[in-house]
Motif scaffolding. Structure first.
Motif, PDB file in Angstrom:
ATOM      1  N   ASP A   1      42.150 -13.330   7.696  1.00  0.00           N
ATOM      2  CA  ASP A   1      40.378 -13.400   8.272  1.00  0.00           C
ATOM      3  C   ASP A   1      40.656 -13.452   9.799  1.00  0.00           C
ATOM      4  OD1 ASP A   1      39.318 -13.725   5.683  1.00  0.00           O
ATOM      5  OD2 ASP A   1      39.775 -15.953   5.537  1.00  0.00           O
ATOM      6  N   ILE A   2      39.830 -12.857  10.333  1.00  0.00           N
ATOM      7  CA  ILE A   2      39.619 -13.029  11.894  1.00  0.00           C
ATOM      8  C   ILE A   2      38.955 -14.293  12.288  1.00  0.00           C
ATOM      9  CG2 ILE A   2      38.547 -11.823  13.991  1.00  0.00           C
ATOM     10  CD1 ILE A   2      39.095  -9.070  12.512  1.00  0.00           C
ATOM     11  N   LEU A   3      39.764 -15.088  12.919  1.00  0.00           N
ATOM     12  CA  LEU A   3      39.172 -16.481  13.443  1.00  0.00           C
ATOM     13  C   LEU A   3      38.244 -16.306  14.615  1.00  0.00           C
ATOM     14  CD1 LEU A   3      42.245 -18.890  12.772  1.00  0.00           C
ATOM     15  CD2 LEU A   3      40.346 -18.151  11.328  1.00  0.00           C
ATOM     16  N   GLN A   4      38.859 -15.288  15.581  1.00  0.00           N
ATOM     17  CA  GLN A   4      37.839 -15.280  16.870  1.00  0.00           C
ATOM     18  C   GLN A   4      38.142 -13.539  17.269  1.00  0.00           C
ATOM     19  OE1 GLN A   4      35.771 -16.882  18.748  1.00  0.00           O
ATOM     20  NE2 GLN A   4      35.774 -18.752  17.173  1.00  0.00           N
ATOM     21  N   GLU A   5      37.180 -13.027  17.769  1.00  0.00           N
ATOM     22  CA  GLU A   5      37.489 -11.893  18.453  1.00  0.00           C
ATOM     23  C   GLU A   5      36.572 -11.616  19.796  1.00  0.00           C
ATOM     24  OE1 GLU A   5      37.767  -7.100  17.462  1.00  0.00           O
ATOM     25  OE2 GLU A   5      36.671  -8.536  15.915  1.00  0.00           O
ATOM     26  N   ALA A   6      37.507 -11.100  20.793  1.00  0.00           N
ATOM     27  CA  ALA A   6      36.472 -10.817  21.957  1.00  0.00           C
ATOM     28  C   ALA A   6      35.974  -9.436  22.016  1.00  0.00           C
ATOM     29  CB  ALA A   6      37.623 -10.976  23.006  1.00  0.00           C
ATOM     30  N   GLY A   7      34.967  -9.138  22.815  1.00  0.00           N
ATOM     31  CA  GLY A   7      34.611  -7.756  22.923  1.00  0.00           C
ATOM     32  C   GLY A   7      35.512  -7.008  23.943  1.00  0.00           C
TER      33      GLY A   7
END
Length: 142
Positions: free
Chosen positions: A91-97
């Protein structure tokens, strides 16, 4: 390999993440987090960035923190950006643009233990069918 408090982290760089053996060796040595600074471009980024980071996390049941440069339209190399943090379940917990951004994620190491208990991949490896030969870090842990 780096020990911080009671946790062991491993460092890989950009192209390393395409080779699962290094991540597996780190996991077998006790790593709970892979830190991967990388600069995928606007061709490989959309196709492989999330996929590879999630695969390394799931295959080795550890966290992945992948940091990428932000995209700079005036630069000759166009980085994909999209720094992210992935948990051991993928699972992706955080992702930037694609732009300059700081992301934060809380790493719940009890989640790592839960995933490893419920699906004990590292313990159930078929060592009778294949093996991974690598140089263990020995006292190279800092």
């Amino acid at each position: 390999m780096v020990r911080y408090r009671s946790h062991l982290f491993a460092l890989m760089i950009c192209y390393d993440c395409r080779f699962p053996e290094l991540a597996r060796a780190a996991a077998l040595e006790g790593a709970e987090l892979l830190v991967i600074p990388a600069a995928f471009n606007t061709t490989t980024g959309p196709a492989h960035w999330q996929l590879l980071m999630r695969c390394r996390a799931v295959d080795n049941q550890l966290f992945v923190a992948a940091a990428s440069p932000a995209r700079n339209l005036s630069a000759s190399y166009q980085a994909w950006g999209h720094s992210l943090v992935v948990d051991p379940w993928g699972d992706i917990l955080q992702e930037a643009g694609s732009g300059e951004e700081i992301i934060h994620a809380r790493l719940d190491f009890s989640r790592l233990e839960q995933v490893r208990q419920e699906l004990p991949l590292l313990r159930q490896r078929r060592k009778d069918l294949y093996r991974l030969d690598y140089k263990a870090p020995g006292n190279g842990i800092v």
